[in-house]
Write an enzyme that holds these catalytic residues in place. Structure first.
Site, mmCIF file in Angstrom:
data_model
loop_
_atom_site.group_PDB
_atom_site.id
_atom_site.type_symbol
_atom_site.label_atom_id
_atom_site.label_comp_id
_atom_site.label_asym_id
_atom_site.label_seq_id
_atom_site.Cartn_x
_atom_site.Cartn_y
_atom_site.Cartn_z
ATOM 1 C CG ASP A 1 -11.742 -18.915 91.314
ATOM 2 O OD1 ASP A 1 -11.574 -19.347 92.485
ATOM 3 O OD2 ASP A 1 -12.615 -19.350 90.551
ATOM 4 C CB THR B 1 -18.910 -19.332 90.577
ATOM 5 O OG1 THR B 1 -18.460 -20.005 91.758
ATOM 6 C CG2 THR B 1 -17.722 -19.029 89.682
#
Length: 188
Positions: free
Chosen positions: A34, A56
């Site tokens: 992440d 993201t």
């Protein structure tokens, strides 16, 4: 947040070691980390596998983070100096960006150490998987090939990653996610 992430490193390392020991039908090929957990890249290195970040946000925002980190690190610019500018040229943006619209993580001194650690971690990845696609961010994507400050970091636009028909508003079926992840294991 850094304290929490650092505290979890040993747990992640142990979980990966357990998976490698228990699974006979797969091999550890890489880590997908992440975008806020860049400290996990160290664990990937311990297992001698590449570490890719999943970013993201879009490519332009990735370029903004990397460029501002370079300004802070290489040019000794800090958040107070950014306030003195009215606009900032960022390689992944076609036009200069008014500094008043920059993220608070780069405009406020109290976030500076977190930002520096975070952005340095982005640069430590073997590549970055970005939630975008060329038709949406062609200028930003091409900047990663042409600008000297960005050219060394491979990006992999894989977007758009979204679920246009969620089962229920805000709910995620974790069983579907785990099944998909398990299906990604490569046979030996």
């Amino acid at each position: 947040m850094n304290v929490i992430l650092k505290a979890q490193k040993q747990n992640v390392k142990q979980a990966v070691a357990n998976l490698i020991t228990e699974r006979k039908d797969g091999v550890l090929a890489a880590f997908i980390v992440d975008m806020f957990c860049t400290n996990i890249i160290d664990i990937a290195r311990e297992f001698s596998v590449p570490a890719f970040l999943f970013f993201t946000s879009g490519v332009a925002f990735l370029g903004l983070n990397l460029h501002i980190h370079t300004l802070f690190e290489r040019d000794n610019v800090d958040s107070t100096q950014l306030h003195q500018l009215t606009e900032l040229a960022i390689p992944s943006f076609a036009n200069s960006v008014p500094t008043k619209y920059l993220p608070s993580s780069v405009l406020h001194k109290e976030y500076e150490s977190f930002f520096m650690s975070y952005a340095k971690g982005l640069k430590n990845a073997d590549g970055i998987i970005v939630n975008s696609f060329e038709e949406l961010e062609s200028y930003a994507i091409h900047s990663f090939c042409s600008h000297p400050g960005l050219a060394g970091l491979p990006i992999y636009p894989v977007g758009p990653i979204l679920n246009p028909e969620p089962k229920t508003k805000g709910a995620v079926d974790s069983d579907d996610i785990i099944k998909w992840l398990d299906d990604q294991l490569l046979p030996r």
